[in-house]
Scaffold this active site. Structure first.
Site, PDB file in Angstrom:
ATOM      1  N   GLU A  64     -80.593 -36.869 -30.373  1.00  0.00           N
ATOM      2  CA  GLU A  64     -80.700 -36.741 -28.916  1.00  0.00           C
ATOM      3  C   GLU A  64     -81.110 -35.334 -28.498  1.00  0.00           C
ATOM      4  O   GLU A  64     -81.883 -35.160 -27.550  1.00  0.00           O
ATOM      5  CB  GLU A  64     -79.375 -37.155 -28.264  1.00  0.00           C
ATOM      6  CG  GLU A  64     -79.119 -38.649 -28.399  1.00  0.00           C
ATOM      7  CD  GLU A  64     -77.810 -39.097 -27.782  1.00  0.00           C
ATOM      8  OE1 GLU A  64     -77.842 -39.989 -26.914  1.00  0.00           O
ATOM      9  OE2 GLU A  64     -76.759 -38.555 -28.162  1.00  0.00           O
ATOM     10  N   GLU A 109     -74.360 -44.434 -33.837  1.00  0.00           N
ATOM     11  CA  GLU A 109     -73.123 -44.515 -33.045  1.00  0.00           C
ATOM     12  C   GLU A 109     -72.446 -45.873 -33.103  1.00  0.00           C
ATOM     13  O   GLU A 109     -71.203 -45.966 -33.079  1.00  0.00           O
ATOM     14  CB  GLU A 109     -73.410 -44.138 -31.583  1.00  0.00           C
ATOM     15  CG  GLU A 109     -73.596 -42.661 -31.322  1.00  0.00           C
ATOM     16  CD  GLU A 109     -75.015 -42.178 -31.566  1.00  0.00           C
ATOM     17  OE1 GLU A 109     -75.307 -41.019 -31.236  1.00  0.00           O
ATOM     18  OE2 GLU A 109     -75.838 -42.956 -32.103  1.00  0.00           O
TER      19      GLU A 109
END
Length: 259
Positions: A113, A133
Site C-alpha cells: 500500500e 491481510e
C-alpha cells in the site's frame, strides 16, 4: 550528498535534489509500528517543506522494503496509522513531490500500500508484492482495495486481494505496476538514476505535471477510501481480526468465528 540522519527506525539522506527515506527495522523485516509511522510522517513533511528537494525515494534497508503492519505491535494495541495521513503517514497523504518506491524483497500488506501511494515503482527481480491481510482476518484499508484495481486489471487485483497470494516483481511489471526491474540489490541505484532524470528538469514543470495527473485520481481515491471505511471498520474491530493478529504472533493457524 549529505550524511544520513533520522531516527533508528527511519533514515533520511540527501542526494543532490533527491531525498531518500529508508525504513530501517531489520529485526521486524521493516514492518511498520507507531514509532516508525511517526518517523515516516516527519520525513515526508521535510520532503514537502523544502524547495531544494525535487524528488523523494522510499525504500527499505537490508534487502526488504516492508513486511507491512507490525502485527505483534498491533496485537498490543499499537497502530501504524496516523490520523488523516494513513498507514505509515503516507497512504492518505497528498504528496506534491514526486516519490519513487525502490523495492527489494518483500513489500507485503501495508508495504504494498505504501508502494501504491508512490508515483513510480522500481523493483528488484526478487521483490514480492502482496495483500495477504485476508489470511489474518483483516483487509487492506489503506489503498490496497482502492488503488490496486486502478493500477492492474481489476480481475487480477480481485484474485490477489481475495486469495492473499503473492505477486512476483516480474509479473508486476508485466501488469504495469512496476516501472523498472533491476538485479537484486540494485533497486535504489536505479531509482536514484530515475529520480535524477526527473530532478534535472524545471521544478515548476515537475510540480504541475504531478498535480494535473494526480488530480484526476486524488479526489476519487480520497472519496473511495472514506466510503470503504464503513465496511472496513467492523472487520478491523472484529474478534477475528484480534484472533488473526494473535495467531500470527503465536505462529499458529487462526481459528475464525465470523464475528
Amino acid at each position: 550528498m549529505t550524511e544520513a540522519t533520522g531516527t533508528p527506525a527511519v533514515r533520511t539522506e540527501e542526494r543532490d535534489a533527491v531525498f531518500v527515506i529508508t525504513i530501517d527495522r531489520p529485526e521486524a523485516r521493516n514492518a511498520i509500528d507507531g514509532t516508525t509511522a511517526r518517523a515516516l510522517t516527519a520525513a515526508i513533511d521535510e520532503l514537502e517543506a523544502r524547495d531544494d528537494l525535487v524528488v523523494g525515494i522510499l525504500t527499505g534497508a537490508n534487502g526488504v522494503f516492508s513486511a507491512g503492519m507490525d502485527l505483534k505491535a498491533f496485537a498490543r494495541g499499537d497502530t501504524p496509522v496516523i490520523k488523516g495521513r494513513g498507514f505509515g503517514g503516507i497512504t492518505r497523504t497528498h504528496i506534491k513531490t514526486p516519490v519513487i518506491a525502490a523495492v527489494e524483497g518483500y513489500a507485503l500488506g501495508g508495504g504494498t500500500e505504501m508502494a501504491l501511494a508512490c508515483d513510480m515503482i522500481v523493483a528488484a527481480r526478487n521483490a514480492t508484492f502482496g495483500q495477504p491481510e485476508v489470511h489474518w482476518g483483516i483487509v487492506p484499508p489503506e489503498g490496497g482495495m482502492v488503488r490496486l484495481p486502478e493500477r492492474i486489471p481489476r480481475n487480477i487485483a480481485l484474485e490477489l486481494l481475495l486469495t492473499g497470494d503473492a505477486l512476483p516483481a516480474e509479473r508486476a511489471q508485466q501488469l504495469g505496476l512496476v516501472n523498472h526491474l533491476t538485479d537484486p540489490g540494485e533497486a535504489l541505484t536505479q531509482a536514484l538514476e530515475l529520480a535524477h532524470r526527473v530532478a534535472q528538469n524545471a521544478p515548476l514543470a515537475i510540480a504541475a505535471v504531478k498535480r494535473v495527473v494526480n488530480e484526476r485520481t486524488a479526489f476519487r481515491d480520497t472519496e473511495a477510501l472514506c466510503d470503504q471505511d464503513q465496511y472496513v471498520t467492523p472487520v478491523l474491530d472484529s474478534q477475528d481480526a484480534q484472533e488473526g493478529a494473535r495467531a500470527f504472533a503465536e505462529k499458529r493457524p487462526p481459528h475464525w468465528q465470523g464475528r
